[in-house]
Design a protein around this motif. Sequence first.
Motif, short mmCIF file in Angstrom:
data_model
loop_
_atom_site.label_atom_id
_atom_site.label_comp_id
_atom_site.label_asym_id
_atom_site.label_seq_id
_atom_site.Cartn_x
_atom_site.Cartn_y
_atom_site.Cartn_z
N SER A 1 50.85 35.20 41.08
CA SER A 1 51.11 34.36 42.24
C SER A 1 51.97 33.17 41.83
O SER A 1 51.72 32.53 40.81
CB SER A 1 49.80 33.86 42.84
OG SER A 1 50.06 32.91 43.85
N LEU B 1 47.31 32.90 38.23
CA LEU B 1 46.50 33.84 38.99
C LEU B 1 47.25 35.17 39.03
O LEU B 1 48.39 35.22 39.48
CB LEU B 1 46.27 33.34 40.42
CG LEU B 1 45.56 34.31 41.36
CD1 LEU B 1 44.09 34.43 40.98
CD2 LEU B 1 45.69 33.85 42.80
N THR C 1 46.78 39.59 39.79
CA THR C 1 45.99 40.66 40.38
C THR C 1 46.78 41.95 40.27
O THR C 1 48.01 41.93 40.17
CB THR C 1 45.64 40.37 41.85
OG1 THR C 1 44.79 41.40 42.35
CG2 THR C 1 46.88 40.26 42.72
N VAL D 1 44.12 40.06 45.84
CA VAL D 1 43.17 39.01 45.48
C VAL D 1 41.76 39.26 45.98
O VAL D 1 40.81 38.71 45.44
CB VAL D 1 43.66 37.61 45.92
CG1 VAL D 1 44.90 37.20 45.15
CG2 VAL D 1 43.89 37.55 47.40
N THR E 1 40.94 39.58 40.49
CA THR E 1 41.85 38.54 40.01
C THR E 1 41.45 38.12 38.60
O THR E 1 40.28 38.16 38.23
CB THR E 1 41.84 37.27 40.89
OG1 THR E 1 40.52 36.74 40.93
CG2 THR E 1 42.33 37.55 42.29
N ARG F 1 42.22 34.64 36.43
CA ARG F 1 42.76 33.30 36.61
C ARG F 1 42.59 32.52 35.30
O ARG F 1 41.56 32.62 34.64
CB ARG F 1 42.00 32.59 37.73
CG ARG F 1 42.63 31.30 38.12
CD ARG F 1 42.06 30.79 39.41
NE ARG F 1 43.02 29.84 39.90
CZ ARG F 1 43.20 29.53 41.15
NH1 ARG F 1 42.47 30.09 42.07
NH2 ARG F 1 44.11 28.65 41.49
#
Length: 182
Positions: free
Chosen positions: A44, A51, A53, A57, A61, A63
């Motif tokens: 993202s 983040l 994926t 999401v 995910t 992070r």
Amino acid sequence: MKKCWLVLILLVLTACAPWVKVGGDYRAEPENYSVTLPEGWMKSNTVTGLLVTRDGVLLQTIRVGRFNVDQELKNTRKKYSRNMLPQEMADVAIDNIKSDPLITNFKLLESSPATLSGIPGSKIVYEFKTKEGQLRFKCIHYEIMSGEWIYGIWYRAAARHYFYKDVQTFETVSQSFRLLRP
């Protein structure tokens, strides 16, 4: 001239894409860490921290991020302090998660010592349901303290299928985490 404008608009739009494919080494110089990301996952560009994926999401995910030890937490009055023991850090993190109004049916599955980048820290494994109660998530949360920073790496996935599908990928990513400057 119209073609030039069209090309320029397309370049601007693709440069601002909210998701980009990733894989391999990722260095976050300003945040002082590096990590190896799984091939084919999407990153993202619209959130603070890292983040990624693979399937979306709401399904899974990973992070990575950091925040200042003195920063107030969103959901608890408990605070981190310099030189806390890893289990004390875990207790603060657990209280912050349990107190989140968007989380229901919190269930702690594990709280244990762990290391990231050779630094002692904690590992928390837990489950929860969304406030709507329709989806159960399973999460793993690693956390360390280095100087004035708390570094964390989190994995959250739908408990039923996606958690087990990508948990080994997450463990590989977490083992690759390195501070650039101790």
